[in-house]
Design a protein around this motif. Sequence first.
Motif, PDB file in Angstrom:
ATOM      1  N   HIS A  36      -5.464   2.341  -5.296  1.00 33.30           N
ATOM      2  CA  HIS A  36      -4.068   2.422  -4.684  1.00 33.30           C
ATOM      3  C   HIS A  36      -3.283   3.595  -4.982  1.00 33.30           C
ATOM      4  O   HIS A  36      -2.687   4.176  -3.738  1.00 33.30           O
ATOM      5  CB  HIS A  36      -3.265   1.409  -5.319  1.00 33.30           C
ATOM      6  N   GLN A  76       0.567  -1.135  -0.029  1.00 27.08           N
ATOM      7  CA  GLN A  76       0.150   0.042  -0.134  1.00 27.08           C
ATOM      8  C   GLN A  76       0.885   1.323   0.028  1.00 27.08           C
ATOM      9  O   GLN A  76       0.482   2.252  -0.754  1.00 27.08           O
ATOM     10  CB  GLN A  76      -0.957  -0.180   1.271  1.00 27.08           C
ATOM     11  N   SER A  77       1.829   1.266   0.674  1.00 27.21           N
ATOM     12  CA  SER A  77       2.639   2.496   0.760  1.00 27.21           C
ATOM     13  C   SER A  77       3.661   2.803  -0.500  1.00 27.21           C
ATOM     14  O   SER A  77       4.120   3.703  -0.658  1.00 27.21           O
ATOM     15  CB  SER A  77       3.686   2.401   2.068  1.00 27.21           C
TER      16      SER A  77
END
Length: 161
Positions: free
Chosen positions: A125, A19-20
Amino acid sequence: MRRKEREVTNQKEIMALLQSAHIIHIGIQTTDYPYVVPTNYGFEFVAGQLIIYVHGAPIGRKRDLIAKQPKVGFEIDDGNHLMASDNGDPGRNSFAYHSIIGTGNAELVADFVTKKHALQTILVHETGHTWANIKDHDVDYVGIIKIIVSQYSVKAHHDPK
């Protein structure tokens, strides 16, 4: 994996990395040398299977190479940072990171419904929210590549500070 103490198996930490991070580096086979291309991505787990979607132009080298040989390698990392030594000894410097490295089979997606789903997954995302106004023209034009991940490993070196 040589440094087993750095292996990450916790699903929450793996999801946090995916995710990051925002760039995937895809290694594609050519007849002479690997072709590595960075792009942004979206991802999902379907019945425990990691699926990665990338987008690009509807034509081009990346798509031509994948059509010939769909087996790819990939790498995603979180940007990382230097952990400078406290005593000024450059030999004691280290680097903090989270990374995922894997392989998979890439598919050139042609189906409109799958392309729209993939594009929405990428947008969520990258932006953190869904987009209700994706135009059919935009879905038709974009080139979507779906990577069905066959194996991956995640590694981290945590900054103790």
